[in-house]
Design a protein around this motif. Structure first.
Motif, PDB file in Angstrom:
ATOM      1  N   PHE A   1       0.814  -1.221   0.000  1.00 38.48           N
ATOM      2  CA  PHE A   1       0.000   0.000   0.000  1.00 38.48           C
ATOM      3  C   PHE A   1       0.844   1.265   0.000  1.00 38.48           C
ATOM      4  N   SER A   2       2.097   1.172   0.443  1.00 35.96           N
ATOM      5  CA  SER A   2       2.945   2.367   0.503  1.00 35.96           C
ATOM      6  C   SER A   2       3.378   2.747  -0.918  1.00 35.96           C
ATOM      7  N   GLN A   3       3.520   4.039  -1.160  1.00 38.38           N
ATOM      8  CA  GLN A   3       3.831   4.530  -2.502  1.00 38.38           C
ATOM      9  C   GLN A   3       5.116   3.927  -3.061  1.00 38.38           C
ATOM     10  N   ALA A   4       6.153   3.861  -2.256  1.00 34.69           N
ATOM     11  CA  ALA A   4       7.446   3.383  -2.735  1.00 34.69           C
ATOM     12  C   ALA A   4       7.669   1.898  -2.436  1.00 34.69           C
ATOM     13  N   GLY A   5       6.691   1.244  -1.804  1.00 38.31           N
ATOM     14  CA  GLY A   5       6.867  -0.158  -1.443  1.00 38.31           C
ATOM     15  C   GLY A   5       7.769  -0.345  -0.241  1.00 38.31           C
ATOM     16  N   GLU A   6       8.011   0.749   0.493  1.00 39.08           N
ATOM     17  CA  GLU A   6       8.843   0.665   1.686  1.00 39.08           C
ATOM     18  C   GLU A   6       8.354   1.645   2.734  1.00 39.08           C
ATOM     19  N   LEU A   7       8.640   1.289   3.977  1.00 39.71           N
ATOM     20  CA  LEU A   7       8.254   2.118   5.116  1.00 39.71           C
ATOM     21  C   LEU A   7       9.290   1.977   6.215  1.00 39.71           C
ATOM     22  N   PRO A   8       9.430   3.023   7.036  1.00 39.44           N
ATOM     23  CA  PRO A   8      10.260   2.877   8.227  1.00 39.44           C
ATOM     24  C   PRO A   8       9.641   1.834   9.160  1.00 39.44           C
TER      25      PRO A   8
END
Length: 175
Positions: free
Chosen positions: A75-82
């Protein structure tokens, strides 16, 4: 795996509803407490649903917690999250996030790297294989209505609406 809908072995059925029976005994001993029957029903439903969902995601090497983390990353725009954001969004302790992401990383479904915006933080990113697994598991979960097939769409919305005040009261989010 595609097209297969997992089934969970069902225990032998009782000839009575044990939660209704417990409610009757409760009323006789301590007085009416509809909240006791409600929480017992919710906890039993959670056991049933988790077993059904886990039966679907297990062949993919996932638990429901790991599946949720993969979905969140998709679901995150870049496919990554902290990692901190993952814990915040999934409403779990940082130790649980680390364990979940490390297991996904070991399975090749997630990668980790230092967060360039936070010298102490770590970013988790979904891998192409992680996306494939997430998509396949999601197709199967949707095919079995996430275990909620006993309810129609309106009833599912009603359940969601009924549980929302509890989540607000717990501080999950501002209403």
């Amino acid at each position: 795996m595609a097209g297969r809908v997992a089934t969970v072995p069902k225990p032998l059925s009782l000839s009575f509803d044990p939660i209704t029976r417990a409610d009757e005994h409760w009323r006789q001993r301590w007085g009416a407490a509809p909240s006791m029957a409600a929480i017992t029903s919710i906890m039993r439903a959670q056991q049933i649903l988790l077993a059904e969902v886990d039966a679907v995601v297990k062949p993919y090497g996932l638990t429901f917690a790991r599946y949720e983390a993969l979905v969140l990353l998709t679901f995150s725009q870049a496919g990554e999250l902290p990692m901190s954001k993952i814990g915040e969004r999934l409403m779990v302790h940082p130790t649980s996030v680390t364990n979940t992401i490390d297991r996904l990383k070991n399975a090749g479904l997630v990668a980790k790297r230092p967060n360039p915006d936070d010298g102490r933080g770590t970013l988790a990113s979904i891998t192409p294989r992680g996306r494939e697994i997430c998509e396949a598991a999601t197709r199967e979960l949707m095919a079995m209505d996430f275990g909620m097939g006993a309810y129609d769409e309106d009833q599912c919305r009603e359940i969601f609406a009924m549980l929302r005040p509890l989540r607000v009261a717990a501080g999950d989010f501002a209403d």
